[in-house]
Design an enzyme around this catalytic site. Sequence first.
Site, short mmCIF file in Angstrom:
data_model
loop_
_atom_site.label_atom_id
_atom_site.label_comp_id
_atom_site.label_asym_id
_atom_site.label_seq_id
_atom_site.Cartn_x
_atom_site.Cartn_y
_atom_site.Cartn_z
N TRP A 203 0.71 -1.06 0.18
CA TRP A 203 0.16 -0.10 -0.12
C TRP A 203 0.90 1.33 -0.09
O TRP A 203 1.76 1.42 1.04
CB TRP A 203 -0.83 -0.01 1.30
CG TRP A 203 -1.59 1.33 1.33
CD1 TRP A 203 -2.80 1.65 0.66
CD2 TRP A 203 -1.31 2.45 2.15
NE1 TRP A 203 -3.11 3.30 1.06
CE2 TRP A 203 -2.24 3.55 1.86
CE3 TRP A 203 -0.26 2.69 3.10
CZ2 TRP A 203 -2.08 4.87 2.51
CZ3 TRP A 203 -0.17 3.94 3.71
CH2 TRP A 203 -1.12 4.90 3.43
N LYS A 246 -7.12 2.29 -2.77
CA LYS A 246 -7.90 3.27 -1.76
C LYS A 246 -8.28 4.39 -2.61
O LYS A 246 -7.99 4.71 -3.57
CB LYS A 246 -6.63 3.68 -0.85
CG LYS A 246 -7.11 4.66 0.32
CD LYS A 246 -6.08 4.65 1.61
CE LYS A 246 -6.40 5.47 2.60
NZ LYS A 246 -5.55 5.57 3.63
N ASP A 277 -9.80 -3.27 1.50
CA ASP A 277 -9.68 -2.76 2.75
C ASP A 277 -11.14 -2.11 2.95
O ASP A 277 -11.56 -1.29 2.40
CB ASP A 277 -8.71 -1.69 2.88
CG ASP A 277 -8.74 -1.19 4.49
OD1 ASP A 277 -9.45 -0.72 4.92
OD2 ASP A 277 -7.50 -1.08 4.83
N HIS A 304 -8.42 -6.43 4.28
CA HIS A 304 -8.15 -5.64 5.39
C HIS A 304 -9.25 -5.18 6.08
O HIS A 304 -10.03 -4.54 5.71
CB HIS A 304 -7.17 -4.49 5.25
CG HIS A 304 -5.66 -4.71 5.07
ND1 HIS A 304 -4.79 -3.73 5.03
CD2 HIS A 304 -5.05 -5.72 5.25
CE1 HIS A 304 -3.69 -3.88 5.03
NE2 HIS A 304 -3.68 -5.37 5.22
N ASP A 314 -10.51 3.55 10.89
CA ASP A 314 -9.78 2.24 11.45
C ASP A 314 -9.92 2.00 12.67
O ASP A 314 -9.16 1.76 13.61
CB ASP A 314 -8.26 2.47 11.12
CG ASP A 314 -7.62 2.28 9.65
OD1 ASP A 314 -8.02 1.20 9.21
OD2 ASP A 314 -7.36 3.19 9.16
N ASP A 344 -7.00 -4.61 9.84
CA ASP A 344 -6.23 -3.54 9.62
C ASP A 344 -7.07 -2.31 10.58
O ASP A 344 -7.71 -1.55 10.06
CB ASP A 344 -6.04 -3.11 8.23
CG ASP A 344 -5.23 -1.80 8.17
OD1 ASP A 344 -4.74 -1.35 9.20
OD2 ASP A 344 -5.07 -1.11 7.04
C1 RNT Z 1 -3.95 2.42 4.80
C2 RNT Z 1 -3.75 1.16 4.42
C3 RNT Z 1 -2.65 0.40 5.02
C4 RNT Z 1 -2.40 0.44 6.45
C5 RNT Z 1 -1.14 -0.26 6.96
C6 RNT Z 1 -0.65 0.23 8.20
O1 RNT Z 1 -4.89 3.21 4.50
O2 RNT Z 1 -5.13 0.62 5.05
O3 RNT Z 1 -2.94 -0.98 4.87
O4 RNT Z 1 -3.48 0.87 7.41
O5 RNT Z 1 -0.29 -0.49 6.05
ZN ZN Z 2 -5.38 -1.55 4.85
#
Ligand code: RNT
Ligand code: ZN
Length: 438
Positions: A203, A246, A277, A304, A314, A344
């Site tokens: 990422w 993302k 994610d 994630h 998060d 995550d």
């Molecule tokens: C960031 C991503 C990534 C991080 C980690 C720490 O938006 O989700 O995966 O959270 O690598």
């Molecule tokens: Zn992530």
Amino acid sequence: MPSPRARSKPKKSATTRSTNTSETAYAIARERYAALGVDTEKALARLAKVAISIHCWQGDDVGGFENPGGTLGDGLAVTGNYPGKARTPDELRADFEKAASLIPGKHRFNLHASYAEMGGSRVDRDALSADQFRNWIAWAKGLGIALDFNQTYFAHPKVDRGWTLTHPDAGIRKFWVEHGIRCREIGAAFGRALGKTCLTNLWIPDGMKDTPADRRGPRERLIESLDAIYRKPVDRRLNVDSVEPKLFGIGAESYTPGSHEFYLGYAATRGTLLTLDAGHYHPTEGIADKVSSVLSFLPEIALHVSRGVRWDSDHVVTLTDDLQAIAQEIVWGDYLDRVRIGLDYFDASIHRVAAWAIGTRNMVKALLLALLAPIGLLKAAELEGDYTTRLALMEDSKLLPAGAVWDRYCEQLGVPASNDWIQEVKRYEQEVTSRRGT
Ligand code: RNT
Ligand code: ZN
């Protein structure tokens, strides 16, 4: 000395009483589920085989061990200042072991490159090797768990203007390409040492705060950089690679070159995995429906699992409808062997061992609920066009006695079931983490 009364009629201990109660509760639950065609024993046996990849970075607020006290930035933000976070690799390992003792099942540990242990000789990210991870490997071996890995494209002076692999400067791109390559080699070393395929996830924070004049250039540079990182084949039994899209990040609100469409296309044409994610999409867009869509074209994906509150915040994973939908898609679609479930999130406002335990226990609970659903009946009703039965049964099954099955699972695997585990964290806090300085 016990009283004569107590001697003549020994009292039942609280433990025996509660074991009997939970056995009865489980027996009743088992029957209820059996009446709907669900075999709870089979569900538990399947669940025990699922290894969740638990992220190291909940334990120290994504700090890592390269520059103690360094700032995070680059699109990542951790809030809260609960005392007692892990300050050293040994503390992090000890905290994780504590968390693992509160989570049923055997899981994986997911490291970031910034958790390298330099041992006196500093190595920059483009020169890392398995040497800086030998303590992690030995520790994982001792516990009999597998390791996963991540390139770290943040918290480093070469993340210039928030750019890494898309940077206009070829020298900076080269540095980060080297980092990408080194991390795949480390991933393969994990796989070789531990006998379980490592997932190395990529990422990058690259993006722009305001409307870009050129959306194409950074994407073309990203393809070139990624192709350079993945050029050399790595034995897929040792390491597999994944790319994580993302929508936006802090300071990169207007444009992210590594978007969902970008990486989906990349993964499909280059044979990497794709990491979905849960916090990386529009606020009401879940990732559950993406599982079977993406798996129609990719052999494997990674997740994630996270919880965004209003944005990609998060938060600790809770047992939400979103989480259950993810678990249902994996289980009901029969994809357990094709989805690498990882977590995550990072919350520094509560005890970090508890944060690990709460989120991971919830992921396991969500999988259990999905495994316990009367999916045979639901699918049959759907095929017959009987959507009334499908909806009625789906709703009624939400109150089936899954809690008794969960307690049984925890007991079977030697983990405290209900609130007992919280006391364990309190004790650990008192004896260990509260004694740490900040
Ligand atoms: C960031 C991503 C990534 C991080 C980690 C720490 O938006 O989700 O995966 O959270 O690598
Ligand atoms: Zn992530």
